[in-house]
Design an enzyme around this catalytic site. Structure first.
Site, mmCIF file in Angstrom:
data_model
loop_
_atom_site.group_PDB
_atom_site.id
_atom_site.type_symbol
_atom_site.label_atom_id
_atom_site.label_comp_id
_atom_site.label_asym_id
_atom_site.label_seq_id
_atom_site.Cartn_x
_atom_site.Cartn_y
_atom_site.Cartn_z
ATOM 1 C CG ASP A 1 -44.275 19.759 -23.178
ATOM 2 O OD1 ASP A 1 -44.043 19.665 -24.400
ATOM 3 O OD2 ASP A 1 -43.448 19.433 -22.295
ATOM 4 C CG ASP B 1 -36.863 19.947 -24.686
ATOM 5 O OD1 ASP B 1 -37.479 20.972 -24.336
ATOM 6 O OD2 ASP B 1 -37.355 18.809 -24.634
#
Ligand code: DGJ
Length: 731
Positions: A471, A541
């Site tokens: 990430d 997300d």
């Protein structure tokens, strides 16, 4: 079909399948052919390397002619209206250059002309040189015989005795014939709202699809597709498309030139770009991949998906199918504990998950996003005996184990930062912006690169880790490189990304079984550069299943469903508080790689039964979804209540059609959906994915032609409901 040849215009009739170099000086033509696409370029009488054709195949018996351009007016001299393949910024060029430099003596005039070429198999290399300075640009072209995807890149070389300042460098410049009906498609968005397709006319006003953020970004993806107004639709008409394999700041510019032609330039973003090219040094660009389809946006994306599966993704066609994963982020956030994760793992295994991933919060003092990032040691309070007991448990449940990492970032409140405050990107003596309480580690530094590779390597060597979720959660600001010479400061934009790639490449090479997911606060770094190094990506997300249909529609314009993960999470969804059924959430998430991100501890018995049913059903269609051909039958759009996608197996033996209803109006049912991609003569038995009876009036067996002409319809009613039909080849 596969050929690349060089021939004389007007006189070439029967061209051999292999490369051929003509002897005629001055007027040579190069062409690359593959899968019904021809790309042609040539050298004109003044020595410019010129674009000639990019599009449908040109017959071998037809001539390819270097066009003659006459100066339209004294305001637009010939050099600038010549469609150069890779123009130097010189001679008053007013279109985007391939390369712009400043020589040490102050000269900023660069005129690149043909010097030599080479053909090696399916690769053409053409060297251009400045008319006076010892400065060259070497252009590389290859074409994939199966998809017609062209790969272009450039390398510049400073042969002089003094440094040259490079101010702009493209991987490739393309030209399309003049026309006022071109329409540019690009993908844009923001955090939790990525992958929105926009379409704008191509005009003389330059459109820049770009990132100035240091990483690819959520804002604009490095991909474009150009169609023609009134001619290009989802399944018909011409589409020219391409994507840059680069994960840093980039720019793809599109504009009509003074003659109405479309000029496309793609490469490093000239915004804040500078590179001191020392004597004898070279600078290479990333690769720009470009393709053409005359089967609309759908044909273009299927062609590009095929190419990605065969040539970009790690392990290519041999790559494993994406396992069904469970990820703990939405369930626990930073509240990660050994017992809590074990409890989730038991429930995930019971519904059929194959991989268990612990997200953020397992390391250092990481109880929130304020501290700990950079300290990659297991938190002893949360995991008193390290990760081993959890990993053993996960493996005993029949799953493999994955872990979240964010190697490029650091919280100022971390031991790493306290030890190495000079390791971050910043301008010394200036304020620094923190985002999510974090700074960016300067990966361009050799010591930072070695440190990051070192701890990742140890982590994977010492633990039985099958998968990393990689990430990154902020963009760059104040892009300074403390300690670096002023003239070399902006190398950061290139050296950082090259070192990122080197770390990923080395890690994969040292741990051949390791799989990686690319993530950047959702879809902030999805590009062909990353895709060559990761097995899957996290597109957003935003896990709302309805929003996700739009995200998936946009994502698949450019990238293969085989890489596109989605999770079934809890309802109401965190992003928009929308309430949806578990069935709908599964039907949405299983249109790529399926994951579960819900808090299973709170689930009821019927939720487990529903999830078990859908995960088992997904496994029956997984190769078709992940490796088949995607048809976007009806795209989700505010103006339509229904959307539909269809995935057809490569051998056309299985297909699955997802029909999703956003919201009912009146007493209406959605109309019939016409499948695509079935074999017309093949008979298919149809069933409902997940079981249950077929809706009344639908025959159980009929030919592909029948289904594709009569259509199929689920009698959906209500809001946020869906159904999926599976077509199986029948004798
Ligand atoms: C952003 C990612 O996109 C999320 O899935 C999650 O991993 C968080 N970061 C964790 O901090």
């Amino acid at each position: 079909m596969r050929r690349l040849w060089l021939g004389l215009p007007f006189v070439v009739l029967a061209i051999p399948a292999q490369a051929r170099v003509t002897a005629a000086p001055g007027a040579r033509v190069f062409r690359l052919d593959g899968n019904g696409v021809t790309y042609a370029l040539g050298i004109d009488d003044k020595g410019y390397l010129r674009s000639i054709h990019w599009g449908g195949a040109v017959a071998e018996s037809d001539p390819i002619v270097v066009p003659i351009v006459t100066e339209p007016s004294s305001f637009d001299p010939t050099p600038t209206v010549t469609a150069q393949e890779f123009p130097g910024q010189g001679e008053g060029l007013v279109t985007e250059p391939g390369v712009k430099v400043a020589f040490a003596d102050g000269n900023r005039d660069l005129v690149l002309k043909y010097r030599s070429h080479r053909v090696d198999g399916e690769t053409l290399t053409v060297e251009l040189a400045d008319i006076a300075q010892p400065f060259t640009a070497t252009l590389r072209y290859t074409i994939d015989p199966d998809t017609g995807i062209l790969a272009r890149s450039a390398t510049i070389h400073n042969g002089s005795r003094r440094p040259v300042r490079v101010e702009q460098l493209a991987a490739a410049v393309f030209t399309l014939p003049s026309g006022d009906d071109y329409r540019l498609n690009y993908l844009t968005g923001r955090h939790a709202a990525e992958w929105t397709l926009k379409t704008v006319p191509v005009t003389p006003a330059l459109t820049a699809i770009e990132s100035r953020r240091g990483l690819t970004g959520h804002g604009n993806n490095p991909w474009f597709a150009i169609g023609k107004e009134g001619k290009t639709a989802e399944e018909s008409g011409p589409v020219w498309f391409g994507a840059l394999a680069w994960s840093g700041s980039f720019r793809i510019s599109v504009a009509q030139d003074v003659l109405g032609r479309v000029r496309i330039a793609a490469g490093y973003n000239p915004y804040d770009f500078a590179w001191r090219l020392k004597p004898g040094e070279t600078l290479e660009t990333p690769v720009f991949y470009a393709g053409y389809s005359d089967h609309g946006m759908g044909g273009a994306s299927r062609t590009f998906h095929d190419f990605q599966l065969a040539h970009i993704l790690p392990d290519h066609a041999r790559a494993k199918l994406r396992p069904v994963l469970y990820n703990s982020w939405e369930a626990t956030a930073f509240d990660v504990t050994e017992s809590g994760q074990m409890a989730l793992a038991e429930k995930a295994a019971a519904i059929g998950a194959e991989r268990f991933v612990v997200d953020d919060g397992w390391f250092g003092a990481r109880d929130s996003d304020r501290a700990g990032l950079g300290d990659w040691t297991v938190n002893p309070r949360k995991f008193p005996n390290g990760l081993k007991p959890l990993i053993d448990k996960v493996k005993s449940l029949g799953m493999d184990f994955g872990l979240w990492v964010e190697p490029e970032s650091v919280n100022p409140d971390s031991d790493l930062y306290r030890r190495h405050p000079d390791w971050v990107i910043a301008f010394p003596g200036r304020p620094r912006t923190e985002a999510r309480n974090q700074l960016v580690l300067n990966l361009a530094r050799a010591d930072v690169r070695a440190h990051v590779l070192g701890w990742l390597d140890r982590l994977v060597s010492e633990n039985d880790i099958a998968f990393l979720k990689w990430d990154v959660n902020r963009r760059w600001t104040e892009p300074g490189w403390p300690g670096q010479a002023p003239e070399d400061q902006q190398r950061l934009y290139v050296d950082y990304i090259r070192n990122l790639y080197a770390i990923l490449d080395t890690l994969r090479q040292r741990h051949p079984g390791l799989e990686i997911e690319g993530c950047a606060g959702g879809g902030g770094r999805v590009d062909l550069g990353m895709m060559a190094r990761v097995d899957e990506v996290w597109p957003s997300d935003n896990t709302d299943p309805s929003d996700r249909l739009a995200i998936q529609d946009g994502f698949t314009r450019a990238y293969a469903p085989a890489t596109m993960m989605a999770w079934v999470t809890d309802s109401p969804n965190w992003a928009n508080t929308r309430v949806t059924s578990l069935d709908y959430r599964f039907l949405s998430a299983m249109q790529g790689g399926l994951g579960i991100g819900a808090n299973l501890i709170k689930w009821q018995a019927e939720d487990f039964a529903t999830a078990t049913k859908w995960i088992a059903a997904y496994k029956t269609i997984r190769p078709t979804v992940q490796r088949g051909k995607l048809y976007r039958l009806v795209s989700p759009d505010a103006s339509v209540s229904t959307s539909a996608t269809m995935y057809v197996g490569r051998d056309q033996r299985q297909a699955v059609l997802f029909q999703m209803l956003h919201s009912s109006m009146w007493r209406d049912n959605p109309g019939a959906i016409l499948p695509l991609g079935l074999a017309p003569e093949q008979r298919y038995r149809v069933r409902m994915l997940g079981g249950g009876a077929l809706p009344a009036g639908i025959p159980t067996i009929a030919s592909g032609r029948y289904w594709m002409t009569q259509g199929i319809r689920a009698p959906l009613k209500g809001d946020f409901v869906g159904a999926a039909f599976v077509f199986e080849a029948a004798p």
